[in-house]
Design a protein around this motif. Structure first.
Motif, mmCIF file in Angstrom:
data_model
loop_
_atom_site.group_PDB
_atom_site.id
_atom_site.type_symbol
_atom_site.label_atom_id
_atom_site.label_comp_id
_atom_site.label_asym_id
_atom_site.label_seq_id
_atom_site.Cartn_x
_atom_site.Cartn_y
_atom_site.Cartn_z
ATOM 1 N N PHE A 42 -14.952 2.853 4.511
ATOM 2 C CA PHE A 42 -16.011 3.095 3.525
ATOM 3 C C PHE A 42 -17.409 2.797 4.083
ATOM 4 O O PHE A 42 -18.293 3.670 4.042
ATOM 5 C CB PHE A 42 -15.755 2.289 2.254
ATOM 6 N N PRO A 43 -17.680 1.582 4.617
ATOM 7 C CA PRO A 43 -19.041 1.348 5.125
ATOM 8 C C PRO A 43 -19.384 2.232 6.312
ATOM 9 O O PRO A 43 -20.556 2.599 6.489
ATOM 10 C CB PRO A 43 -19.028 -0.138 5.513
ATOM 11 N N PHE A 44 -18.386 2.588 7.108
ATOM 12 C CA PHE A 44 -18.670 3.454 8.253
ATOM 13 C C PHE A 44 -19.134 4.825 7.782
ATOM 14 O O PHE A 44 -20.143 5.359 8.266
ATOM 15 C CB PHE A 44 -17.414 3.586 9.121
ATOM 16 N N LEU A 45 -18.416 5.422 6.849
ATOM 17 C CA LEU A 45 -18.729 6.780 6.418
ATOM 18 C C LEU A 45 -20.058 6.871 5.677
ATOM 19 O O LEU A 45 -20.772 7.874 5.775
ATOM 20 C CB LEU A 45 -17.602 7.321 5.536
ATOM 21 N N ILE A 89 -16.175 -4.241 15.411
ATOM 22 C CA ILE A 89 -16.384 -5.678 15.547
ATOM 23 C C ILE A 89 -17.560 -5.975 16.471
ATOM 24 O O ILE A 89 -18.132 -7.076 16.448
ATOM 25 C CB ILE A 89 -15.091 -6.366 16.058
ATOM 26 N N MET A 90 -17.959 -4.960 17.258
ATOM 27 C CA MET A 90 -19.106 -5.107 18.153
ATOM 28 C C MET A 90 -20.422 -4.771 17.479
ATOM 29 O O MET A 90 -21.498 -5.024 18.047
ATOM 30 C CB MET A 90 -18.918 -4.189 19.376
ATOM 31 N N ALA A 91 -20.386 -4.213 16.259
ATOM 32 C CA ALA A 91 -21.600 -3.717 15.602
ATOM 33 C C ALA A 91 -22.728 -4.752 15.500
ATOM 34 O O ALA A 91 -23.891 -4.424 15.766
ATOM 35 C CB ALA A 91 -21.257 -3.161 14.222
ATOM 36 N N PRO A 92 -22.449 -6.023 15.104
ATOM 37 C CA PRO A 92 -23.559 -6.979 14.972
ATOM 38 C C PRO A 92 -24.249 -7.323 16.289
ATOM 39 O O PRO A 92 -25.351 -7.889 16.287
ATOM 40 C CB PRO A 92 -22.874 -8.226 14.382
ATOM 41 N N PHE A 93 -23.622 -6.978 17.424
ATOM 42 C CA PHE A 93 -24.166 -7.372 18.721
ATOM 43 C C PHE A 93 -24.867 -6.226 19.447
ATOM 44 O O PHE A 93 -25.383 -6.398 20.541
ATOM 45 C CB PHE A 93 -23.041 -7.923 19.607
ATOM 46 N N VAL A 94 -24.892 -5.037 18.826
ATOM 47 C CA VAL A 94 -25.498 -3.866 19.447
ATOM 48 C C VAL A 94 -27.017 -3.955 19.394
ATOM 49 O O VAL A 94 -27.600 -4.282 18.354
ATOM 50 C CB VAL A 94 -25.015 -2.580 18.740
ATOM 51 N N GLN A 95 -27.663 -3.632 20.526
ATOM 52 C CA GLN A 95 -29.122 -3.695 20.586
ATOM 53 C C GLN A 95 -29.724 -2.479 21.274
ATOM 54 O O GLN A 95 -30.830 -2.554 21.812
ATOM 55 C CB GLN A 95 -29.569 -4.974 21.301
ATOM 56 N N CYS A 103 -21.475 -5.476 7.459
ATOM 57 C CA CYS A 103 -20.486 -4.736 6.665
ATOM 58 C C CYS A 103 -19.473 -4.025 7.561
ATOM 59 O O CYS A 103 -18.271 -4.002 7.275
ATOM 60 C CB CYS A 103 -21.183 -3.712 5.768
ATOM 61 N N LEU A 104 -19.954 -3.450 8.661
ATOM 62 C CA LEU A 104 -19.052 -2.796 9.603
ATOM 63 C C LEU A 104 -18.110 -3.805 10.247
ATOM 64 O O LEU A 104 -16.926 -3.514 10.487
ATOM 65 C CB LEU A 104 -19.863 -2.065 10.683
ATOM 66 N N PHE A 105 -18.625 -5.014 10.516
ATOM 67 C CA PHE A 105 -17.797 -6.084 11.087
ATOM 68 C C PHE A 105 -16.676 -6.481 10.120
ATOM 69 O O PHE A 105 -15.517 -6.642 10.525
ATOM 70 C CB PHE A 105 -18.687 -7.293 11.390
ATOM 71 N N ILE A 106 -17.024 -6.611 8.850
ATOM 72 C CA ILE A 106 -16.003 -6.932 7.842
ATOM 73 C C ILE A 106 -14.981 -5.800 7.745
ATOM 74 O O ILE A 106 -13.776 -6.032 7.592
ATOM 75 C CB ILE A 106 -16.661 -7.200 6.476
#
Length: 545
Positions: free
Chosen positions: A275-278, A382-388, A521-524
């Motif tokens: 859901f959050p991805f789409l 799971i890598m989404a919060p660390f992307v820069q 949200c993507l991490f969750i």
């Protein structure tokens, strides 16, 4: 189908070849998917630009699951009993398309419409947000009616042996709609159309989506001739209203067979992740771009929604291409459930038998591929919060295309296996299904074989009921995902978007040091996909796949 119903006419599709007829029958899905893509790609950044907070936007997206739960079952019941001389599905397709097109144009021109009646600045802003939200709800409710009718038209028109081919063509058209939709979003339409369709990318896309939807629905409606219902008969189900139908589905969902319940359980957890991805991945990619890579002139652009939409659409083009390629290639590389069935013996030509048998040893099962798809999605998100960087964001979004291809294929395959086991537990039905697939290449006209349909009536009824329940397990997680998104956005970004909002807000933070709320949200969602992977392994123990 209601027992004792009386019909006139024969369903048929124009076209000289079967491929042409199938393409015309499913062409409507191109416009449908195009419209969905425009909504999911551009509406979140558009609402953020108007000044709506992310926590409130998460509530706006309740429109999707609400409309899916309400409109498709009700329109399905009403259409089933329609005695229109134009057929049961096409009037709803055409009427719904007119409504969707009107709401699309209203969404694109909300500011101009509001300014015709309101002049005070703050009142204009608030009224614009309200009208935009109203338009999104209108689009979702109307397009769900169209979508249910388009899918119903495929089922009504094709005889049972050709349903499998119809579904595969529908999947291809959805993939084409995604590629065209994201491609249009990634291109600067202003350079193509000038200001003919509007002065912003968002206006032009809503206009193109409305035109595409009208064109594709028109093509399918013109090409298909439906049977006309004369009488519903005297079956007791005729008296069931929409609420009774929903109650029946709910009761059936509470008493699912063990195998189908396990599949639905996997689907539930998987869709909390999807859901959050789409709905937010395009905005997330655009925000990563604005935070870390965008030049000053882009950040100062008057059409920031268009900038974010184009960047996000480019990432999702890669996602769509990988999805399409994987949906074509993977079925050849993955062992299908029927190959694991007792008594199944592959018989390749003698000249290549040894090679084929050797390759078969190393082909993973579909259950293994489905489990791997959850793991790939979880590992990416799971890598989404660390992307820069924009490049990293695009890579992990594109990688999810592998997971999406399998997720659109595996659950329905296993559901078909379970329905087949329930309806014909002692027959080798997959061999029968394979022979029917070969027969689909024959040049016979596409029309229903009435006696064949009636002889398989119980099986068809069960399929429809269980597919409806599967849809519930796809829709309900969206409410859970909405609640999670609302909580995360309320905590991490209580004010307007620091990247997209044009006006300051007391609670707004402009530092790029803090976590991006969508990334959380993507991490969750990745954690939820991990639960889906474990549940998929449990499916093997339950049904011995």
């Amino acid at each position: 189908m209601v027992h004792g119903a009386q019909w006139t006419g024969t369903p048929k599709v124009k076209g000289s070849t079967e491929s042409m007829r199938m393409a015309l029958l499913t062409a409507s899905l191109i416009g449908l998917q195009f419209t969905w893509n425009v909504e999911m790609t551009y509406c979140t950044p558009y609402l953020l630009e108007l000044g709506l907070t992310k926590s409130k936007i998460s509530l706006v997206w309740l429109a999707g699951p609400l409309s899916g739960l309400i409109m498709q079952p009700i329109v399905g019941v009403v259409a089933d009993r329609s005695k229109s001389r134009w057929g049961r599905r096409r009037p709803f397709m055409l009427g719904g398309t007119v409504l969707v097109s009107m709401f699309l144009l209203l969404l694109g021109w909300t500011k101009e419409v509001v300014q015709m009646f309101v002049t005070e600045k703050e009142a204009v802003r608030e009224a614009t947000i309200a009208l935009a939200v109203f338009s999104i709800y209108g689009i979702d409710f109307a397009i769900n009616a169209v979508q249910g009718s388009c899918r119903g038209l495929v089922v009504d028109t094709l005889p049972i042996p050709k349903q499998q081919t119809g579904s595969s063509w529908a999947s291809r058209m959805v993939a084409v709609g995604s590629l065209v939709g994201y491609g249009a979003g990634a291109v600067d339409l202003g350079k193509i159309f000038g200001t003919m369709l509007g002065d912003t990318q968002f206006k032009q896309l809503t206009a193109v989506a409305a035109l595409t939807l009208c064109l594709t629905i028109g093509v399918t409606s013109y090409s298909v001739t439906e049977r006309v219902l004369i009488s519903n008969g005297k079956d007791e189900e005729e008296e069931q209203g929409p609420m009774q139908v929903l109650s029946t589905i709910a009761n059936k969902a509470m008493n699912l067979p063990k195998g189908i319940a396990a599949i639905c359980f996997v689907q539930f957890w998987a869709w909390i992740g999807w859901f959050p991805f789409l709905f937010y991945s395009t905005t997330w990619v655009g925000e990563i771009y604005l935070r870390f890579d965008a030049p000053v002139e882009v950040k100062a652009s008057e059409d920031i929604t268009g900038q974010v939409g184009r960047i996000g659409s480019t990432a999702l083009i890669a996602f769509s291409i990988i999805t399409f390629v994987m949906s074509v290639v993977l079925p050849w590389l993955v062992k299908s459930p029927q190959e694991d069935a007792p008594g199944f013996t592959p018989r390749p030509p003698a000249s290549i038998a040894s090679f084929v048998i050797e390759v078969e040893k190393y082909k993973p099962s579909l259950l293994t591929a489905w489990t791997a798809s959850h793991c790939i999605f979880a590992g990416s998100m799971i890598m989404a919060p660390f992307v820069q960087s924009l490049r990293s964001a695009t890579l992990i979004v594109a990688a999810c295309g592998v997971s999406w291809a399998i997720s659109c294929w595996a659950p329905f395959t296993f559901l078909g296996v379970e329905i087949n086991r329930l309806s014909q537990p002692n027959s080798h039905s997959y061999g029968h299904m394979t022979r029917n697939s070969i027969e689909l290449e024959s040049p016979a006209q596409l029309h229903l074989n009435q006696s064949a349909e009636e002889s398989h009536g119980s099986t068809g009824a069960s399929s429809g009921a269980y597919l409806g329940i599967m849809n519930l397990y796809t829709t309900l997680p969206q409410f859970v995902g909405t609640f999670i998104s609302w909580c995360v956005f309320s905590i991490l970004e209580p004010g307007k978007s620091p990247e997209l909002a044009k006006e300051a807000h007391p609670d707004e933070h402009h530092s790029t040091d803090g976590p991006n709320a969508i990334a959380v949200c993507l991490f969750i969602g990745a954690l939820s996909a991990g639960v889906a992977a474990l549940a998929t392994r449990r499916l093997r123990r339950i049904q011995n796949y």
